[in-house]
Motif scaffolding. Sequence first.
Motif, short mmCIF file in Angstrom:
data_model
loop_
_atom_site.label_atom_id
_atom_site.label_comp_id
_atom_site.label_asym_id
_atom_site.label_seq_id
_atom_site.Cartn_x
_atom_site.Cartn_y
_atom_site.Cartn_z
N LEU A 175 0.83 -1.20 0.00
CA LEU A 175 0.00 0.00 0.00
C LEU A 175 0.87 1.25 0.00
N LEU A 176 1.90 1.28 0.86
CA LEU A 176 2.82 2.42 0.90
C LEU A 176 3.59 2.55 -0.40
N LEU A 177 3.97 1.41 -0.98
CA LEU A 177 4.73 1.43 -2.23
C LEU A 177 3.92 2.01 -3.37
N HIS A 178 2.71 1.50 -3.56
CA HIS A 178 1.94 1.88 -4.74
C HIS A 178 1.25 3.24 -4.61
N THR A 179 1.13 3.74 -3.39
CA THR A 179 0.62 5.10 -3.22
C THR A 179 1.75 6.13 -3.18
N GLY A 180 2.99 5.66 -3.16
CA GLY A 180 4.14 6.55 -3.10
C GLY A 180 4.46 7.06 -1.72
N ARG A 181 3.69 6.63 -0.71
CA ARG A 181 3.90 7.14 0.65
C ARG A 181 5.22 6.66 1.24
N ILE A 182 5.76 5.56 0.71
CA ILE A 182 7.01 5.04 1.25
C ILE A 182 8.15 6.03 1.06
N ARG A 183 8.02 6.91 0.04
CA ARG A 183 9.10 7.85 -0.25
C ARG A 183 9.25 8.90 0.84
N PHE A 185 9.30 8.48 3.84
CA PHE A 185 10.15 7.93 4.90
C PHE A 185 11.56 7.64 4.41
N GLY A 186 11.80 7.86 3.12
CA GLY A 186 13.11 7.57 2.56
C GLY A 186 13.46 6.10 2.66
N ALA A 187 12.45 5.25 2.56
CA ALA A 187 12.66 3.82 2.75
C ALA A 187 12.39 3.05 1.46
N SER A 188 12.86 1.82 1.45
CA SER A 188 12.64 0.92 0.32
C SER A 188 11.72 -0.21 0.77
N ALA A 189 10.57 -0.33 0.12
CA ALA A 189 9.62 -1.38 0.50
C ALA A 189 10.22 -2.78 0.33
N PRO A 190 10.90 -3.10 -0.77
CA PRO A 190 11.50 -4.43 -0.89
C PRO A 190 12.52 -4.72 0.20
N HIS A 191 13.35 -3.74 0.51
CA HIS A 191 14.36 -3.95 1.56
C HIS A 191 13.69 -4.15 2.92
#
Length: 213
Positions: A175-183, A185-191
Motif C-alpha cells: 500500500l505504501l509502495l503503490h501510493t508513493g507514501r514510502i518515499r 520515509f526515505g525507505a525501500s519497501a522491498p528492503h
Amino acid sequence: MPSPRPRRPRADTPDKRALILEAAAQVFADVGLEGASLRAVAARAGYAPAALYFHFASKEALYAEVLMASLARLGAATIADSDADRCAVTRLKAAAMAFFTYYADHPRDLDLGFYLFRGGMKPAGLGRDRDEALNSALEAALAPIERAAIDLGTSRDEARLLTVDIFAHAAGLLLLLHTGRIRMFGASAPHMMERYITEKTAALLKGTAHADT
C-alpha cells in the motif's frame, strides 16, 4: 480504399474468451467492480453486449474469473520458489518475497485481489461459492510459506499465524509502495520486506530451538 476491419473471433472460441478477459481486466482496473458493466467490457473488447452472456452471466462472474487468473499467476510465482530440495529457511524467505514481488510488479493485480474499488476499501464479495474458490486459490499461493515454517519445526497453527503475519506486513508495504507514501520515509519497501522476513525467520528458528531443549 480503407483497410478492412480485422475479424473478431466467434463467440464460442477460446480467443474470444481471452479478449473478453483482457478487456475486463482493463475495465476493472479503471473503475473497479462497482463502476464496471458488461456493456463497458463488451465495448472495450469490440463486441456487442449480448456476446458476453455466452460466457458470463454477470459482471461478478467475469470479475471472479479475472481475479482467479491473477491468483493463478501469483501461485505460480510463489510455488516456483518453493523447491523441496532447498532448505526450509531458504524456501520460506523465497516464497514470502515472491508473494511481495509479484504484487509489487503487478499493482493492478493487487487492486483486484484486495477489492480496492473507487468507493474505498470495504468488505466485498462475489457470492459464497466464488469467494470460497478465490480464497482457496489465495491460500494455495501462500501455502509454500506455511509448509516451510512447518518444516522448520513449528506447529501448523503457528505456521498459519506466521503466514497471516507475513501477508499483512506485505499488504501494508505494498500500500505504501503503490501510493508513493514510502518515499516520505526515505525507505525501500522491498528492503523492508526482506528485513522483516529475516527477522521473523530468525525468531521462528530461535523458538523451535528452545522447544527442542
